[in-house]
Design a protein around this motif. Structure first.
Motif, PDB file in Angstrom:
ATOM      1  N   UNK A   1      29.566  58.126  56.958  1.00 49.41           N
ATOM      2  CA  UNK A   1      29.940  58.700  58.246  1.00 49.41           C
ATOM      3  C   UNK A   1      31.275  59.426  58.085  1.00 49.41           C
ATOM      4  N   UNK A   2      31.290  60.714  58.449  1.00 47.26           N
ATOM      5  CA  UNK A   2      32.452  61.572  58.238  1.00 47.26           C
ATOM      6  C   UNK A   2      32.984  62.050  59.588  1.00 47.26           C
ATOM      7  N   UNK A   3      34.262  61.817  59.838  1.00 43.18           N
ATOM      8  CA  UNK A   3      34.896  62.244  61.077  1.00 43.18           C
ATOM      9  C   UNK A   3      34.597  61.303  62.232  1.00 43.18           C
ATOM     10  N   UNK A   4      35.222  61.554  63.353  1.00 43.82           N
ATOM     11  CA  UNK A   4      34.980  60.765  64.560  1.00 43.82           C
ATOM     12  C   UNK A   4      35.471  59.334  64.456  1.00 43.82           C
ATOM     13  N   UNK A   5      35.098  58.500  65.428  1.00 39.62           N
ATOM     14  CA  UNK A   5      35.628  57.141  65.496  1.00 39.62           C
ATOM     15  C   UNK A   5      35.118  56.204  64.405  1.00 39.62           C
ATOM     16  N   UNK A   6      34.020  56.537  63.747  1.00 35.54           N
ATOM     17  CA  UNK A   6      33.473  55.660  62.708  1.00 35.54           C
ATOM     18  C   UNK A   6      33.685  56.222  61.304  1.00 35.54           C
ATOM     19  N   UNK A   7      34.617  57.158  61.191  1.00 36.04           N
ATOM     20  CA  UNK A   7      34.913  57.784  59.908  1.00 36.04           C
ATOM     21  C   UNK A   7      35.179  56.736  58.836  1.00 36.04           C
TER      22      UNK A   7
END
Length: 103
Positions: A33-39
């Motif tokens: 998962x890349x970027x955002x809150x779960x990066x």
């Protein structure tokens, strides 16, 4: 340490970080998962169909723009994805949505 093993040391979305096996399993298939809150987390996509992988995921999180809502991740259409164990693709953050009304 090579990049693949570095990725396999990450935490997996939905797994209990205090559980006996908080990290990824080498025989499972993951999307990074890349970027955002779960990066930085991995998403277990072992049993997903090609269509499900191509669509991406809406993942529930308290860390997004809407606490308790969903954060959206999807692969880039031109990025290669190999159906094999390990980290085989990336899902990129594309936005957040409030919790669906029926929950």
């Amino acid at each position: 340490m090579n990049r693949r093993w570095e990725l396999l040391r990450r935490r997996v979305y939905g797994d209990d970080h205090d559980g006996p096996n908080p990290g990824p399993m080498p025989w499972r298939t993951y999307a990074a998962l890349i970027g955002g809150p779960l990066d930085g987390l991995l998403l277990d996509i072992t049993d997903w169909t090609k269509d499900e992988i191509d669509t991406g995921a809406a993942l529930t999180t308290e860390r997004g723009q809407f606490p308790g809502g969903q954060t959206l991740y999807a692969p880039h259409p031109d990025e290669p994805r190999a159906p094999a164990p390990g980290v085989t693709c990336c899902f990129y953050h594309s936005g957040d949505t409030p919790r669906p009304a029926d929950e």
